[in-house]
Design a protein around this motif. Structure first.
Motif, PDB file in Angstrom:
ATOM      1  N   THR A 374     -10.821   0.599  -4.760  1.00 27.28           N
ATOM      2  CA  THR A 374      -9.384   0.691  -4.520  1.00 27.28           C
ATOM      3  C   THR A 374      -9.026  -0.065  -3.243  1.00 27.28           C
ATOM      4  N   PRO A 375      -8.095  -1.009  -3.315  1.00 25.34           N
ATOM      5  CA  PRO A 375      -7.772  -1.815  -2.135  1.00 25.34           C
ATOM      6  C   PRO A 375      -7.112  -0.987  -1.048  1.00 25.34           C
ATOM      7  N   GLU A 376      -7.274  -1.442   0.169  1.00 24.33           N
ATOM      8  CA  GLU A 376      -6.599  -0.783   1.270  1.00 24.33           C
ATOM      9  C   GLU A 376      -5.097  -0.983   1.138  1.00 24.33           C
ATOM     10  N   THR A 377      -4.369  -0.019   1.640  1.00 22.28           N
ATOM     11  CA  THR A 377      -2.922  -0.110   1.541  1.00 22.28           C
ATOM     12  C   THR A 377      -2.356  -1.067   2.587  1.00 22.28           C
ATOM     13  N   ARG A 378      -1.211  -1.626   2.264  1.00 20.85           N
ATOM     14  CA  ARG A 378      -0.523  -2.549   3.164  1.00 20.85           C
ATOM     15  C   ARG A 378       0.224  -1.737   4.222  1.00 20.85           C
ATOM     16  N   SER A 379       0.102  -2.110   5.449  1.00 17.03           N
ATOM     17  CA  SER A 379       0.745  -1.372   6.536  1.00 17.03           C
ATOM     18  C   SER A 379       2.213  -1.755   6.652  1.00 17.03           C
ATOM     19  N   ASP A 380       2.957  -0.940   7.395  1.00 14.56           N
ATOM     20  CA  ASP A 380       4.364  -1.206   7.728  1.00 14.56           C
ATOM     21  C   ASP A 380       5.277  -1.252   6.509  1.00 14.56           C
ATOM     22  N   ALA A 381       4.923  -0.519   5.460  1.00 14.59           N
ATOM     23  CA  ALA A 381       5.799  -0.422   4.296  1.00 14.59           C
ATOM     24  C   ALA A 381       6.794   0.716   4.526  1.00 14.59           C
ATOM     25  N   ASP A 382       7.976   0.606   3.942  1.00 16.79           N
ATOM     26  CA  ASP A 382       8.931   1.701   4.056  1.00 16.79           C
ATOM     27  C   ASP A 382       8.990   2.485   2.748  1.00 16.79           C
ATOM     28  N   GLN A 383       9.883   3.462   2.694  1.00 20.97           N
ATOM     29  CA  GLN A 383       9.933   4.372   1.552  1.00 20.97           C
ATOM     30  C   GLN A 383      10.233   3.675   0.229  1.00 20.97           C
ATOM     31  N   LEU A 384      10.959   2.570   0.258  1.00 15.42           N
ATOM     32  CA  LEU A 384      11.288   1.861  -0.981  1.00 15.42           C
ATOM     33  C   LEU A 384      10.025   1.328  -1.658  1.00 15.42           C
ATOM     34  N   ASN A 385       9.004   1.035  -0.878  1.00 22.29           N
ATOM     35  CA  ASN A 385       7.743   0.534  -1.423  1.00 22.29           C
ATOM     36  C   ASN A 385       6.903   1.629  -2.079  1.00 22.29           C
ATOM     37  N   MET A 386       7.245   2.872  -1.808  1.00 22.17           N
ATOM     38  CA  MET A 386       6.474   3.955  -2.400  1.00 22.17           C
ATOM     39  C   MET A 386       6.717   4.080  -3.900  1.00 22.17           C
ATOM     40  N   PHE A 387       7.884   3.643  -4.374  1.00 24.48           N
ATOM     41  CA  PHE A 387       8.180   3.713  -5.803  1.00 24.48           C
ATOM     42  C   PHE A 387       7.128   2.980  -6.638  1.00 24.48           C
TER      43      PHE A 387
END
Length: 449
Positions: A374-387
């Motif tokens: 599983t790839p590492e998550t991208r940092s500095d994402a906001d709530q809209l990216n959680m969808f």
């Protein structure tokens, strides 16, 4: 009430008072019956003037506070339209679909984990059961979207990928939870997480301690694929003891998580029998200020709020550990996140600690089973990216890995035409834009198939 009620009506009343006073004085003079002492005349004129000023000022103040004049002007002058950057969620593969559990933590701000600024790490119990060395991930600097900051904005942004706004004058309402009132449709023109999962055969269930009617949360869930939504009245009807409720809000987190264990037992058993996965979403409430200290909580800090947070996280951690012991984490993804940053209203705790903090972010943890790569998550994402992140956590694949205005946090790359490719200032302008046509269509009632 809208702009007419809060901006125009006070001016109409003001003019009406002035005209009435003019003709009233004229008539009294004409009939020769204005025999009041001079001092009384001036007193009445002063009172009338004060009344006119109060109405005008009150109307202006109401307009400014309800709409937010600065925000209103900025949104109206924005060159951007969200519809130009909105990506309709398109599932391109569902072979690896899996169960999904999402837990929203009321006011779950990452900053409260800093035991240098606070008396202790409020998230310590939850961090102990979601360790990176065990395979849990997190989005570093997971940000509240610009303009968000309340529960429904957190639900909509993470499950629909857009900021929660009304249409026209209500775009920047000072009472955002009142945006929809008693409407029977809630963002029926958008495709949200529950819609997508229902289309893929998921059973969607939501558990919360509060009343689903508050801020039309129940309407939102019912309109977007959730077939079971359990809240305050349901818990009372089920016989939960009175001491398990806080009078101002709802069921305690301890009892919510106890009921969640029973719910996931049933959901998991059914999923194994039918081969159709489930989506269980939950929302805590013990940390909603003013906090309520239950008998099962220990207050060992000067501020009760810190102890309340620690106690709530202990209940959530117990549920996570239960899923682990039952083997559910082998086929179920789990996403835990705050619904918004901690409020900073008058009377709320930690103004001194949080007021000048330059990097306030939202607590989050992500578990995806069975994928060592599983790839590492991208940092500095906001709530809209959680969808789109939630969609991919459920094992579905998305076209271009984007949905709404967001790009999955599992994707290291951002499409060049995505809203996420913007620099900070233009991105802020985009999120603040009125985008009236987009939101008119988003709020349109869903047409029955």
């Amino acid at each position: 009430m809208g702009i007419l009620g809060i901006g125009v009506l006070p001016l109409v009343i003001t003019i009406g008072i002035a005209v009435w006073q003019y003709f009233r004085r004229r008539k009294r003079r004409r009939l020769g019956c204005d025999t009041r002492p001079q001092a009384k005349k001036w007193a009445m004129r002063g009172l009338s003037t004060a009344l006119v000023a109060a109405v005008a000022a009150g109307g202006t103040t109401a307009f400014a506070s309800t709409v937010g004049i600065g925000d209103y002007i900025r949104s109206a002058s924005s060159p951007y339209n969200m519809g130009d950057y909105y990506a309709e969620p398109t599932v391109t593969g569902a072979e690896a679909k899996r169960n999904l559990v999402t837990i929203y933590l009321e006011s779950g701000e990452q900053t409260l984990a800093n035991d240098e600024h606070f008396e202790k790490d409020a998230f310590a119990p939850l961090k102990d059961v979601t360790r990176p060395e065990d395979g849990w991930q997190s989005i570093e600097n997971f940000n509240q979207y610009e303009g968000g900051g309340w529960t429904m904005s957190g639900l909509v942004s993470t499950q629909c990928g857009v900021p929660l706004k009304g249409v026209g004058a209500s775009v920047d309402s000072g009472s955002p939870d009142q945006l929809v009132g008693s409407m029977n449709s809630y963002l029926g023109g958008l495709t949200c997480l529950g819609d997508i999962l229902a289309e893929q055969g998921y059973t969607n269930v939501f558990l919360g301690g509060a009343n689903p009617s508050f801020a039309a949360k129940g309407t939102f869930l019912a309109n977007h694929g959730y077939t079971k939504d359990v809240g305050l009245d349901d818990w009372r009807a089920a016989g939960e003891p009175e001491e398990s409720f806080r009078s101002d809000w709802g069921l305690s987190d301890e009892r919510l998580m106890a009921n969640a264990k029973n719910e996931i037992d049933q959901l998991h058993a059914t999923a194994q029998q039918t081969g159709q996965p489930f989506n269980l979403s939950m929302l805590t409430l013990d940390t909603h200020e003013p906090v309520h200290i239950y008998d099962y909580c220990t207050v060992d800090t000067e501020s009760e709020v810190t102890s309340a947070f620690f106690c709530s996280m202990t209940q959530v951690a117990d549920f996570v550990e239960y899923m682990n012991q039952m083997g559910y984490l082998e086929d179920t993804s789990v996403v835990i996140m705050g619904d918004h940053l901690k409020h900073m209203s008058a009377g709320d705790a930690f103004h001194e600690q949080l007021g000048g903090h330059t990097n306030r972010t939202i607590f989050n943890r992500i578990w995806v089973p069975g994928e060592t790569g599983t790839p590492e998550t991208r940092s500095d994402a906001d709530q809209l990216n959680m969808f789109p992140t939630l969609i991919e956590a459920a094992g579905l694949t998305l076209e271009n890995r984007e949905a709404g205005l967001g790009v999955s946090a599992f994707s290291p790359d951002i499409p060049g035409d995505s809203a996420q490719s913007f620099e900070p200032d233009p991105y802020k302008d985009l999120l603040e834009s009125r985008s009236e046509q987009f939101y008119s269509e988003a709020w349109a009632a869903r047409t029955a198939p």
